[in-house]
Design an enzyme around this catalytic site. Structure first.
Site, PDB file in Angstrom:
ATOM      1  N   ASP A  22       0.834  -1.208   0.000  1.00 58.12           N
ATOM      2  CA  ASP A  22       0.000   0.000   0.000  1.00 58.12           C
ATOM      3  C   ASP A  22       0.869   1.259   0.000  1.00 58.12           C
ATOM      4  OD1 ASP A  22      -2.297   1.478   0.027  1.00 58.12           O
ATOM      5  OD2 ASP A  22      -2.728   1.188   2.152  1.00 58.12           O
ATOM      6  N   ASN A  70     -10.529  -2.758  -6.973  1.00 55.70           N
ATOM      7  CA  ASN A  70      -9.686  -1.750  -7.637  1.00 55.70           C
ATOM      8  C   ASN A  70     -10.207  -1.335  -9.021  1.00 55.70           C
ATOM      9  OD1 ASN A  70      -6.519  -2.938  -6.250  1.00 55.70           O
ATOM     10  ND2 ASN A  70      -7.866  -1.305  -5.537  1.00 55.70           N
TER      11      ASN A  70
HETATM   12  C1  FPP Z   1      -1.236   0.298  -3.630  1.00 56.79           C
HETATM   13  O1  FPP Z   1      -0.995   1.664  -3.627  1.00 56.79           O
HETATM   14  C2  FPP Z   1      -0.842  -0.313  -4.892  1.00 56.79           C
HETATM   15  C3  FPP Z   1      -1.664  -0.992  -5.714  1.00 56.79           C
HETATM   16  C4  FPP Z   1      -3.078  -1.215  -5.379  1.00 56.79           C
HETATM   17  C5  FPP Z   1      -1.195  -1.508  -7.008  1.00 56.79           C
HETATM   18  C6  FPP Z   1       0.036  -2.378  -6.950  1.00 56.79           C
HETATM   19  C7  FPP Z   1       0.448  -2.676  -8.324  1.00 56.79           C
HETATM   20  C8  FPP Z   1       1.703  -2.635  -8.786  1.00 56.79           C
HETATM   21  C9  FPP Z   1       2.870  -2.343  -7.922  1.00 56.79           C
HETATM   22  C10 FPP Z   1       1.993  -2.828 -10.237  1.00 56.79           C
HETATM   23  C11 FPP Z   1       1.516  -4.081 -10.924  1.00 56.79           C
HETATM   24  C12 FPP Z   1       1.767  -5.358 -10.305  1.00 56.79           C
HETATM   25  C13 FPP Z   1       2.749  -6.265 -10.570  1.00 56.79           C
HETATM   26  C14 FPP Z   1       2.715  -7.571  -9.887  1.00 56.79           C
HETATM   27  C15 FPP Z   1       3.872  -6.037 -11.474  1.00 56.79           C
HETATM   28  P1  FPP Z   1      -2.198   2.681  -3.681  1.00 56.79           P
HETATM   29  O2  FPP Z   1      -2.324   3.163  -5.085  1.00 56.79           O
HETATM   30  O3  FPP Z   1      -3.414   2.061  -3.088  1.00 56.79           O
HETATM   31  O4  FPP Z   1      -1.622   3.807  -2.771  1.00 56.79           O
HETATM   32  P2  FPP Z   1      -2.419   4.884  -1.905  1.00 56.79           P
HETATM   33  O5  FPP Z   1      -3.079   4.113  -0.793  1.00 56.79           O
HETATM   34  O6  FPP Z   1      -1.329   5.790  -1.430  1.00 56.79           O
HETATM   35  O7  FPP Z   1      -3.403   5.544  -2.811  1.00 56.79           O
END
Ligand code: FPP
Length: 251
Positions: A22, A70
């Site tokens: 996160d 998501n």
């Molecule tokens: C959380 O940060 C992140 C995600 C929900 C996405 C994770 C995806 C990747 C790192 C890329 C694709 C995956 C792979 C396996 C290559 P957030 O956006 O929820 O952060 P925030 O809470 O600060 O908004």
């Protein structure tokens, strides 16, 4: 990557670590960048953790990359996460496969864009014979959706006469989940300071230890993983039983 020897190397290592990655959006916003620019940095953190986990005695690593919820994010951000998954597989699959990593994608395949579904299947096929390290990516995954799908599969078995309702057990339900065959996570980590499970591994984390770390995912590295494992090692797991000393004292 050397084969894992849990007895020799790290006797108290959590065998299965699951991570709610996160904080990508906040990482970008703090730098005055659009939210989605945090995600490529998140992929760099994935690489660091996949590299470091076996050195800490971890054999299974499960990463929560895209939840069934998501899809509600802006279309551009969803497209960016899909693009990054494809890019990651295209650039890293051969190296991971040759290191003995087995890749498995958890979650619903229906609903994935065809090109993403295709690349996910390629990653699983290419690494199907590996057993040195197990990397699960939860993608279009939701713990409730997984339980709903399992309930539907069991109901279909009952309706067809293959299964009697009274024969449904923990084991039979578990076998219908997309995590079938995985050990339950010993340790669940969530980054960014939030302290929620967010529909991740609801069934499987029944007895997991939770460690919440105040670091945004793009900044995560081997030291943070080490710190989470050190914290895990201080905990005493009882699985609903009594404290070991109390059992001894009671004779
Ligand atoms: C959380 O940060 C992140 C995600 C929900 C996405 C994770 C995806 C990747 C790192 C890329 C694709 C995956 C792979 C396996 C290559 P957030 O956006 O929820 O952060 P925030 O809470 O600060 O908004």
């Amino acid at each position: 990557m050397a084969p894992i020897d849990h007895e020799e190397a790290t006797p108290h290592a959590p065998l299965h670590v699951a991570i709610v990655m996160d904080g990508n959006g906040r990482w970008a916003k703090r730098r005055g960048l659009p939210r989605q620019l945090g995600h490529p940095k998140g992929v760099d953190a994935i690489r660091r953790v996949v590299e470091a986990a076996p050195d800490h005695g971890v054999g299974w690593l499960t990463l929560y990359a895209f939840s069934t919820e998501n899809w509600r994010r802006p279309a551009g951000e969803v497209a960016e996460v899909m693009r990054l998954l494809k890019l990651y597989v295209n650039s890293d699959l051969e190296k991971l496969a040759r290191s003995g990593v087995r890749i498995r994608i958890l979650g619903r395949r229906t609903g994935l864009p065809p090109d993403v579904a295709e690349i996910v299947e390629r990653a699983e096929r290419r690494t199907a014979g590996n057993d040195k390290f197990f990397l699960q990516v939860a993608f279009n995954y939701g713990g409730r959706a997984d339980l709903v799908d399992a309930a539907r599969a069991l109901a279909a078995d009952v309706a067809s006469g293959r299964l009697a309702p009274e024969d449904i057990s923990d084991e039979l339900l578990q076998a219908k989940l997309s995590t079938d065959g995985l050990p339950d996570p010993d340790l669940v980590i969530r980054t960014s300071g939030e302290q929620r499970l967010s529909n991740f591994l609801l069934w499987e984390s029944a007895y997991s230890e939770f460690v919440f770390q105040d670091v945004l995912w793009p900044d995560y590295n081997a030291e943070y993983l080490r710190a989470a494992i050190d914290e895990y090692n201080k905990r005493e797991r009882r699985y609903g039983g009594a404290v070991a000393d109390d059992v001894l004292a009671a004779g």
